[in-house]
Design a protein around this motif. Structure first.
Motif, PDB file in Angstrom:
ATOM      1  N   ILE A 115       0.840  -1.204   0.000  1.00  0.00           N
ATOM      2  CA  ILE A 115       0.000   0.000   0.000  1.00  0.00           C
ATOM      3  C   ILE A 115       0.880   1.260   0.000  1.00  0.00           C
ATOM      4  CG2 ILE A 115      -1.656   1.338   1.363  1.00  0.00           C
ATOM      5  CD1 ILE A 115      -2.910  -1.035  -0.010  1.00  0.00           C
ATOM      6  N   TRP A 174     -14.353   1.812 -10.532  1.00  0.00           N
ATOM      7  CA  TRP A 174     -14.089   0.645 -11.383  1.00  0.00           C
ATOM      8  C   TRP A 174     -14.883  -0.598 -10.977  1.00  0.00           C
ATOM      9  CZ3 TRP A 174     -11.967  -3.751  -9.146  1.00  0.00           C
ATOM     10  CH2 TRP A 174     -11.408  -3.587  -7.883  1.00  0.00           C
ATOM     11  N   TYR A 175     -15.110  -0.789  -9.657  1.00  0.00           N
ATOM     12  CA  TYR A 175     -15.799  -2.020  -9.246  1.00  0.00           C
ATOM     13  C   TYR A 175     -17.270  -1.992  -9.604  1.00  0.00           C
ATOM     14  CZ  TYR A 175     -15.472   1.266  -5.397  1.00  0.00           C
ATOM     15  OH  TYR A 175     -15.438   2.422  -4.665  1.00  0.00           O
ATOM     16  N   ARG A 205      -7.003   5.653  -0.214  1.00  0.00           N
ATOM     17  CA  ARG A 205      -7.563   5.276  -1.511  1.00  0.00           C
ATOM     18  C   ARG A 205      -7.081   3.900  -1.947  1.00  0.00           C
ATOM     19  NH1 ARG A 205      -5.269   6.108  -6.555  1.00  0.00           N
ATOM     20  NH2 ARG A 205      -6.716   5.974  -8.300  1.00  0.00           N
ATOM     21  N   SER A 263      -5.854   1.493  -0.112  1.00  0.00           N
ATOM     22  CA  SER A 263      -6.379   0.434   0.768  1.00  0.00           C
ATOM     23  C   SER A 263      -7.813   0.105   0.390  1.00  0.00           C
ATOM     24  CB  SER A 263      -6.332   0.875   2.229  1.00  0.00           C
ATOM     25  OG  SER A 263      -5.032   1.219   2.594  1.00  0.00           O
ATOM     26  N   HIS A 285      -9.269   0.395  -2.648  1.00  0.00           N
ATOM     27  CA  HIS A 285      -9.240  -0.424  -3.864  1.00  0.00           C
ATOM     28  C   HIS A 285      -8.786  -1.840  -3.531  1.00  0.00           C
ATOM     29  CE1 HIS A 285     -10.296   2.819  -6.348  1.00  0.00           C
ATOM     30  NE2 HIS A 285      -9.122   3.376  -6.521  1.00  0.00           N
ATOM     31  N   ALA A 286      -7.728  -1.917  -2.735  1.00  0.00           N
ATOM     32  CA  ALA A 286      -7.172  -3.228  -2.393  1.00  0.00           C
ATOM     33  C   ALA A 286      -8.185  -4.055  -1.617  1.00  0.00           C
ATOM     34  CB  ALA A 286      -5.891  -3.059  -1.573  1.00  0.00           C
ATOM     35  N   VAL A 311     -11.567  -3.921  -1.749  1.00  0.00           N
ATOM     36  CA  VAL A 311     -12.591  -4.444  -2.665  1.00  0.00           C
ATOM     37  C   VAL A 311     -12.034  -5.650  -3.413  1.00  0.00           C
ATOM     38  CG1 VAL A 311     -13.924  -3.942  -4.747  1.00  0.00           C
ATOM     39  CG2 VAL A 311     -13.756  -2.231  -2.953  1.00  0.00           C
ATOM     40  N   PHE A 312     -10.824  -5.504  -3.934  1.00  0.00           N
ATOM     41  CA  PHE A 312     -10.229  -6.573  -4.721  1.00  0.00           C
ATOM     42  C   PHE A 312      -9.969  -7.821  -3.873  1.00  0.00           C
ATOM     43  CE2 PHE A 312      -6.704  -8.566  -7.112  1.00  0.00           C
ATOM     44  CZ  PHE A 312      -7.388  -8.768  -8.298  1.00  0.00           C
ATOM     45  N   TRP A 361     -13.089  -9.823  -3.118  1.00  0.00           N
ATOM     46  CA  TRP A 361     -13.488 -10.667  -4.255  1.00  0.00           C
ATOM     47  C   TRP A 361     -12.619 -11.908  -4.344  1.00  0.00           C
ATOM     48  CZ3 TRP A 361     -14.326  -6.737  -8.856  1.00  0.00           C
ATOM     49  CH2 TRP A 361     -15.381  -5.882  -8.516  1.00  0.00           C
ATOM     50  N   VAL A 416     -20.937 -12.483   2.370  1.00  0.00           N
ATOM     51  CA  VAL A 416     -21.609 -11.768   1.275  1.00  0.00           C
ATOM     52  C   VAL A 416     -22.101 -10.410   1.778  1.00  0.00           C
ATOM     53  CG1 VAL A 416     -23.531 -11.798  -0.353  1.00  0.00           C
ATOM     54  CG2 VAL A 416     -22.267 -13.892   0.103  1.00  0.00           C
ATOM     55  N   LEU A 475     -19.222  -8.177   1.844  1.00  0.00           N
ATOM     56  CA  LEU A 475     -18.915  -7.737   0.471  1.00  0.00           C
ATOM     57  C   LEU A 475     -19.788  -6.547   0.089  1.00  0.00           C
ATOM     58  CD1 LEU A 475     -17.957  -8.234  -2.606  1.00  0.00           C
ATOM     59  CD2 LEU A 475     -20.052  -9.540  -2.774  1.00  0.00           C
ATOM     60  N   ALA A 476     -21.100  -6.684   0.346  1.00  0.00           N
ATOM     61  CA  ALA A 476     -22.030  -5.600  -0.014  1.00  0.00           C
ATOM     62  C   ALA A 476     -21.676  -4.323   0.749  1.00  0.00           C
ATOM     63  CB  ALA A 476     -23.460  -6.034   0.275  1.00  0.00           C
ATOM     64  N   LEU A 521     -18.617  -2.576  -0.667  1.00  0.00           N
ATOM     65  CA  LEU A 521     -18.889  -1.820  -1.887  1.00  0.00           C
ATOM     66  C   LEU A 521     -19.594  -0.500  -1.566  1.00  0.00           C
ATOM     67  CD1 LEU A 521     -19.939  -4.724  -4.253  1.00  0.00           C
ATOM     68  CD2 LEU A 521     -17.855  -3.371  -4.351  1.00  0.00           C
ATOM     69  N   SER A 573     -17.122   1.952  -0.044  1.00  0.00           N
ATOM     70  CA  SER A 573     -16.261   2.566  -1.045  1.00  0.00           C
ATOM     71  C   SER A 573     -17.022   3.625  -1.828  1.00  0.00           C
ATOM     72  CB  SER A 573     -15.758   1.506  -2.028  1.00  0.00           C
ATOM     73  OG  SER A 573     -15.036   0.536  -1.341  1.00  0.00           O
ATOM     74  N   TRP A 574     -18.260   3.294  -2.142  1.00  0.00           N
ATOM     75  CA  TRP A 574     -19.055   4.206  -2.964  1.00  0.00           C
ATOM     76  C   TRP A 574     -19.379   5.492  -2.212  1.00  0.00           C
ATOM     77  CZ3 TRP A 574     -24.624   5.217  -3.320  1.00  0.00           C
ATOM     78  CH2 TRP A 574     -24.955   5.924  -4.477  1.00  0.00           C
ATOM     79  N   TYR A 619     -16.517   7.789  -2.147  1.00  0.00           N
ATOM     80  CA  TYR A 619     -16.224   8.393  -3.436  1.00  0.00           C
ATOM     81  C   TYR A 619     -16.713   9.831  -3.525  1.00  0.00           C
ATOM     82  CZ  TYR A 619     -14.418   6.757  -7.913  1.00  0.00           C
ATOM     83  OH  TYR A 619     -13.621   6.505  -8.990  1.00  0.00           O
TER      84      TYR A 619
END
Lengths: 255, 256
Positions: A28, A56-57, B114, B116, B118-119, B121-122, B125, B149, B152-153, B156, B159-160, B163
Motif C-alpha cells: 500500500i 471501477w468495481y 484510496r 487500501s 481499492h485493495a 474491494v479486490f 473478491w 456476502v 462484500l455488499a 462496496l 467505497s461508494w 467516493y
C-alpha cells in the motif's frame, strides 16, 4: 486430532501473519508513493464530464447499461447477484470438495461460478479500458479525445422485427389500460417465457440425476439463477449481432 | 550495554505493574505460547494449535487476513483524514486541496486511504473466489458465507459513499450515476417499473432518501459522510466480529 499433526499458533501462524502484514503495508505504501490520489476540478452541476464513469468495481454494472435499462442493470441484476451468492451454500448439496481445491468432484458449480466471475471481470475491463467519449468503444490506439463517428446501426425492438418479417397487423388484439397487446407483442412474451420454460424443462427431462440430487426447491432456484445469468450474455449477443434493442416491451418496463 | 538492558527487563518483569498487564512470560516456552493465546484479546481469535496443513499459503493465500489488514489501514488513515475534513460543499474541496499541499503527510494518508480501499474491494473478491473454489462454504460454514456476502455488499457501499467526499467532478458524477440507478428501482424509484403507479415521485422515492434531496448536494454530502465515517464502519466491525467468531467456532476447512 493427534498432537503431532498440529503446531502451536505462536510462533508458526503468528509469524506468517506478521509477514503478511508487512507485505500488505509495504504494498500500500509503495502504491501510494508512486500514485497519489487524484483530485479533479471542483464539483459542478453545470459541466458534465464525458464519459461519466462510476468507480471501477461498479463499471461492470455501468457497462450493462448499454444493453439493459437502468432498473435491470443497476438494481435488479445486482440484487440477484447478491441473493444468488447468499444462496450458494444452500443450493449446493454436493458434500464433496469441502476444504480442498477440486474440479472433477464439482464440475457444474465450479463452471457456473467461474462463468459468472469471468462475465463480471470482462464487463469491468471493457468499462475501464475500452469505453471513452459518449461511452463509445475505444481501442487503446484510438485517440481518446476524438468523438467516434455516430454509428449507422439503428437498434430495433424484437416486436418491430416480428411485425415486419411476419407481416403481422399492428392493431392491438386487446387493450389493458395503457397496454395495447399486439400479435407481435404476444410472440415476444412467448419467446421470453419460452426461454425460461425450455431452460427449466431440459435438465428436468434429460438430466434426471441432476434434478434428483437437487430436489424440487433447489432445482428451481438453481435453474432460475442460472438461466437469468445466461440471459445477460444472450441479450448482449442479440444486441451486438441482431441490433435488437428490447426483447420484450410493456408500458411499464422493457427488457 | 545489552547485559544491562536484560537485567533491567528481568527486574521489570517482576514488578506489579508488568504482571498486571501481562499474565504470562515471554512466549518462548510451549506453556507461555499457549497462555499468550488465552490472555491476549487480539491473539485469542486464534486457537492454541492449528493443523500443519492449515498453514499452507497456497490454500488461503492470506486473503481474508489481508482484507482485514486493509480495513485496519482504512480506519487509521480515515481517522487522520477526518481531522482535516468538513462535510460542507463550500469547504470540502478546499480541505482536499489542503491535504495535498499544506498538511504534513496529507497526500500520503489520502493515497493510503484510496489504495487500501481499492485493495480491500479486490481482496474481498479474491477471498470469496478462494472460499468458493475450496468449497469452504459447505456445512457447517454456510452462514459464515452469508455473513461474508453481507460484508462484500457493505464494502462496496463503503467505497461508494467515500467516493463522494472529495467533492470534485469525479465524485459528483460517479455518485450521480449511482443515484440515477436508484431512481430506476422497480417499485421504489420514480422512474422505475411500477414506481409511478405506486405513487413514487422524485421527492419521495428511494433516491430521495439516499441523497436527502433531488440532486447530489449538501444533504447528500452529509448523509454520505455519516454513512462512510460512522454508520457503515460500525456495521462492518460488527459483522467482521461475527465472521471471525464463526471461523473460530466452526474450525478451519483447510487441508486435512
Amino acid at each position: 486430532m493427534a498432537p503431532e499433526d498440529t503446531v502451536l499458533v505462536w510462533p508458526h501462524l503468528v509469524y506468517i501473519e506478521l509477514i503478511c502484514i508487512l507485505f500488505g503495508v509495504a504494498l500500500i505504501l509503495f502504491l501510494s508513493l508512486i500514485s497519489p490520489a487524484p483530485l479533479e476540478e471542483l464539483a459542478s452541476a453545470d459541466t458534465t464530464p464525458n464519459p461519466t464513469k462510476a468507480p471501477w468495481y461498479f463499471l461492470g454494472l455501468q457497462e450493462l447499461l448499454v444493453y439493459f435499462d437502468p432498473w435491470l442493470a443497476g438494481v435488479v441484476l445486482p440484487t440477484m447477484i447478491i441473493i444468488g451468492l447468499v444462496l450458494i451454500p444452500y443450493i449446493d448439496p454436493n458434500p464433496k470438495g469441502k476444504g480442498y481445491y477440486t474440479f472433477s468432484e464439482r464440475k457444474f458449480s465450479i463452471m457456473g461460478f467461474s462463468f459468472g466471475l469471468a462475465l463480471w471481470y470482462i464487463l469491468i475491463i471493457v468499462g475501464v479500458w475500452f469505453r471513452g467519449l459518449d461511452w463509445s468503444w475505444y481501442w487503446p490506439w484510438d485517440d481518446p479525445h476524438m468523438h467516434q463517428p455516430a454509428g449507422a446501426v439503428k437498434l430495433v425492438d424484437l416486436e418491430v422485427i416480428l411485425t415486419s418479417v411476419l407481416g403481422l397487423s399492428e392493431s392491438p388484439l386487446v387493450t389493458l389500460g395503457r397496454y395495447a397487446v399486439t400479435m407481435a407483442n404476444l410472440i415476444t412474451w412467448a419467446f421470453f417465457l419460452g426461454y425460461y420454460a425450455i431452460g427449466f424443462s431440459l435438465p428436468f427431462l434429460f438430466l434426471r440425476n441432476f434434478y434428483r440430487r437437487l430436489g424440487f426447491v433447489r432445482y428451481n432456484l438453481v435453474m432460475f439463477l442460472f438461466l437469468s445469468m445466461m440471459g445477460v450474455p444472450l441479450k448482449i449477443f442479440l444486441r451486438l449481432l441482431a441490433d435488437i434493442k428490447y426483447v420484450l416491451v410493456t408500458p411499464w418496463f422493457k427488457i | 550495554m545489552l547485559k544491562l538492558l536484560e537485567r533491567v527487563l528481568a527486574v521489570a518483569r517482576t514488578t506489579q505493574v508488568w504482571k498486571s498487564i501481562f499474565r504470562h512470560g515471554f512466549p518462548s516456552t510451549d506453556g507461555n505460547r499457549a497462555l499468550v493465546m488465552f490472555s491476549n484479546v487480539i491473539l485469542h481469535l486464534h486457537p492454541v494449535r492449528v493443523r500443519r496443513g492449515a498453514l499452507k499459503i497456497k490454500f488461503t493465500w492470506c486473503l481474508g487476513g489481508l482484507t482485514f489488514l486493509f480495513f485496519i489501514l482504512l480506519a487509521i488513515s480515515g481517522v487522520f483524514l477526518m481531522f482535516y475534513y468538513v462535510p460542507d460543499t463550500r469547504q470540502a474541496y478546499s480541505n482536499m486541496k489542503d491535504l495535498g499541499t499544506v498538511i504534513y503527510f496529507g497526500s500520503l494518508f489520502r493515497a493510503v486511504h484510496r489504495w487500501s480501499a481499492h485493495a480491500m474491494v479486490f481482496s474481498v473478491w479474491m477471498h470469496m473466489t478462494r472460499v468458493f473454489m475450496t468449497g469452504s462454504y459447505k456445512p457447517p460454514r454456510e452462514f459464515n458465507w452469508v455473513v461474508g456476502v453481507i460484508l462484500l455488499a457493505i464494502t462496496l457501499v463503503l467505497s461508494w459513499t467515500g467516493y463522494l467526499l472529495p467533492w470534485d467532478q469525479l465524485a459528483l458524477w460517479a455518485v450521480t450515476v449511482g443515484a440515477k440507478m436508484a431512481e430506476a428501482s422497480p417499485m421504489l424509484g420514480s422512474s422505475g417499473p411500477f414506481g409511478p403507479e405506486l405513487g413514487m415521485t422524485s421527492s419521495n422515492d428511494v433516491a430521495f432518501v439516499l441523497l436527502g434531496g433531488t440532486v447530489v448536494g449538501q444533504s447528500a454530502l452529509l448523509r454520505f459522510y455519516v454513512l462512510h465515517c460512522l454508520a457503515l464502519p460500525l456495521v462492518t466491525a460488527l459483522f467482521i466480529a461475527v465472521h471471525f467468531w464463526r471461523i473460530r467456532k466452526d474450525g478451519f476447512s483447510g487441508p486435512l
